[in-house]
Write an enzyme that holds these catalytic residues in place. Structure first.
Site, short mmCIF file in Angstrom:
data_model
loop_
_atom_site.label_atom_id
_atom_site.label_comp_id
_atom_site.label_asym_id
_atom_site.label_seq_id
_atom_site.Cartn_x
_atom_site.Cartn_y
_atom_site.Cartn_z
N THR A 62 0.87 -1.22 0.01
CA THR A 62 0.19 0.03 -0.09
C THR A 62 0.83 1.28 0.24
O THR A 62 2.04 1.20 0.31
CB THR A 62 -0.99 0.16 1.20
OG1 THR A 62 -1.30 1.51 1.48
CG2 THR A 62 -0.33 -0.24 2.52
N TYR A 106 -1.75 -2.51 10.84
CA TYR A 106 -1.79 -2.83 9.60
C TYR A 106 -1.12 -2.51 8.34
O TYR A 106 -0.31 -3.34 7.81
CB TYR A 106 -3.39 -2.59 8.71
CG TYR A 106 -3.48 -2.34 7.42
CD1 TYR A 106 -3.19 -3.73 6.66
CD2 TYR A 106 -3.59 -1.27 6.71
CE1 TYR A 106 -3.21 -3.50 5.18
CE2 TYR A 106 -3.51 -1.29 5.43
CZ TYR A 106 -3.56 -2.35 4.59
OH TYR A 106 -3.42 -2.59 3.22
N LYS A 109 2.47 -4.52 5.83
CA LYS A 109 2.99 -4.39 4.44
C LYS A 109 4.50 -4.03 4.56
O LYS A 109 5.11 -4.45 3.48
CB LYS A 109 2.12 -3.15 3.96
CG LYS A 109 0.69 -3.46 3.90
CD LYS A 109 0.38 -4.67 2.93
CE LYS A 109 -1.28 -4.66 2.77
NZ LYS A 109 -1.60 -5.95 1.70
N ARG A 160 -7.48 8.93 14.11
CA ARG A 160 -6.28 8.68 13.77
C ARG A 160 -4.94 9.34 13.98
O ARG A 160 -5.28 10.55 14.26
CB ARG A 160 -6.08 8.25 12.16
CG ARG A 160 -7.23 7.42 11.70
CD ARG A 160 -7.27 7.26 10.08
NE ARG A 160 -8.26 6.46 9.74
CZ ARG A 160 -8.11 5.66 8.49
NH1 ARG A 160 -7.19 5.52 8.05
NH2 ARG A 160 -9.37 4.91 8.33
N GLU A 196 -2.36 10.98 12.45
CA GLU A 196 -1.83 11.30 11.15
C GLU A 196 -1.39 12.76 11.02
O GLU A 196 -1.95 13.56 11.75
CB GLU A 196 -2.96 10.74 10.07
CG GLU A 196 -4.22 11.29 10.11
CD GLU A 196 -5.10 10.76 9.00
OE1 GLU A 196 -4.81 10.01 8.29
OE2 GLU A 196 -6.18 11.40 9.26
#
Ligand SMILES: NC(=O)c1ccc[n+]([C@@H]2O[C@H](COP(=O)([O-])OP(=O)(O)OC[C@H]3O[C@@H](n4cnc5c(N)ncnc54)[C@H](O)[C@@H]3O)[C@@H](O)[C@H]2O)c1
Length: 395
Positions: free
Chosen positions: A145, A182, A186, A326, A328
């Site tokens: 991603t 998550y 990746k 979140r 971010e």
């Protein structure tokens, strides 16, 4: 033509890709353990599009288009199962989509973080060992991603860049700064896949996939062939949630400043890119990275686009920003290189405007299904405290 094993064939991208590759004459085999369906049920939601079960899907793909897709039910965590599938099929290409893809789901609590990391990282590790044992010449197309990179204050290259440090230069993996447990899976996968290519000579295309949006492709010409479309707080991306909200007259809810930027690509164009990767393998032993994106939007700007696209359809909704659950950056530089797929011939065919019109028209047919699960849209999972108690909502 190639024999392609799609791990995660029952998912949003997997099912669409199975139809698309079949339409191009490839032989498609798929595996899935149906956990996406169960996980969405766990968060109190369902796909807005009523998706058939896998047997119905396979039957319909055969009767409507003549596609013969084979399927095996099982998990990438079960090495015996994987060995059987790989040993029997010896695929030319393995497309690996079989992971838990929700950031909020992975941030809910220890159990969900553990489940996500185990499923994704160890499932991929099993797959690498199975490829080494049964199909060492096959090409792994692995879905990563864009979120692996995070939002650094410099342009994001495709996987690697030249670094000069204390007078010496090297070609190195670009630093990864993911934003959830998550996204971390990746990053760990990328390191494992790159290592397997180096030591065992496997070949892989690691795709840094932007957010995919859309409800259909040309192959989806009947409701029995629909792919899933999620709109709940955990599995629905911002664009999916906005479209679902617009359809049921619920204000569109960007998080925080709304100036967070993300990279997007339409479902049809994502299929074009994945097909280019499948049909143009790297050299044996090569590990290559593609940034699979088309356009970059801020999340508030995206809400405005959805609002605008809804007007001609009689959908008139407001925009109401919510506190960001979140962790971010609220405002940041975002520039992404994406030349590798263009060099292979990728040309975007759908703009956001075209696709939003199609999505909203499709979703209007399933308005009642969205309305029935409207409580699942509001954010309940925060990066700080995990999942809220049932009934407690951030709005
Ligand atoms: N859809 C997007 O916008 C997007 C963006 C970036 C990256 N990706 C990545 O692309 C991949 C596919 O995404 P998607 O949206 O189709 O997700 P999805 O959840 O719809 O599809 C994944 C499928 O894999 C299956 N699965 C999960 N774990 C499995 C296991 N251990 N064994 C067997 N099957 C398993 C699930 O049941 C599901 O059907 C994911 O890895 C995701 O992280 C997707």
């Amino acid at each position: 033509m190639s024999k392609v094993l799609i791990c995660g064939i029952d998912g949003y991208l997997g099912w669409t890709l199975a139809l698309h590759l079949s339409s191009r004459g490839h032989e498609v085999i798929g595996l899935d353990n149906f956990e996406r369906r169960k996980n969405v049920e766990e968060v109190g939601s369902w796909s807005a599009t009523p998706i058939s079960d896998i047997n119905e899907r396979l039957k319909s793909a055969k009767s409507r288009h003549g596609y013969e897709i084979s399927f095996a039910e099982g998990s990438t965590l079960d090495y015996g199962f994987l060995s059987k599938v790989m040993g029997k099929s010896h695929p030319d290409v393995v497309v690996h989509l079989a992971e838990q893809p929700s950031a909020p789901f992975s941030m809910a609590d220890r159990e969900h973080a553990f489940y996500t990391q185990q499923n994704n990282v160890l499932g991929t590790l099993n797959l690498l060992f199975a490829m080494k044992e049964y199909a060492p010449k096959s090409h792994l197309v692995k879905l990563g991603t864009m979120g692996e990179y995070g939002t650094p204050n410099i342009a994001i290259p495709e996987g690697f860049f030249e670094v000069e440090y204390r007078g010496r230069k090297d070609w190195m993996p670009f630093p990864r700064q993911p934003g959830s447990f998550y996204h971390l899976t990746k990053v760990h996968d990328s390191a494992n896949v790159m290592f397997a290519c180096k030591v065992w000579g496997l070949s892989s295309t690691d795709i840094m996939q932007g957010v995919v949006y859309g409800t259909r492709t040309d192959d989806i010409d009947d409701d029995s062939l629909l792919t899933r479309f999620d709109f709940d707080e955990a599995f629905g991306t911002a664009i999916n949630r906005y479209c679902a909200q617009a359809v049921i007259g619920y204000p569109l809810t960007p998080y925080g400043s709304g100036r967070q930027k993300r990279a997007f690509i339409a479902l049809v164009d994502s299929m074009q890119c994945l097909t280019l990767a499948v049909e143009n393998p790297p050299k044996q032993g090569e590990y290559r990275v593609f940034n699979q994106i088309d356009e970059v939007y801020g999340v508030y700007e995206l809400a405005e686009q959805v609002k605008r696209a809804g007007r001609p359809l009689g959908l008139d909704v407001g925009i109401q920003a919510l506190a960001d659950p979140r962790f971010e950056s609220q405002e940041h530089f975002y520039e992404v290189d994406h030349d590798n797929l263009r060099k292979l011939g990728f040309r975007p065919t759908h703009t956001l405007e075209d696709e939003l019109d199609i999505m909203l028209r499709d979703l209007l047919r399933f308005k009642d299904r969205i309305d029935a699960k409207r409580d699942a849209i509001a954010p309940r999972t925060t990066w700080k405290d995990g999942k809220s108690k049932p009934g407690r909502r951030m709005v």
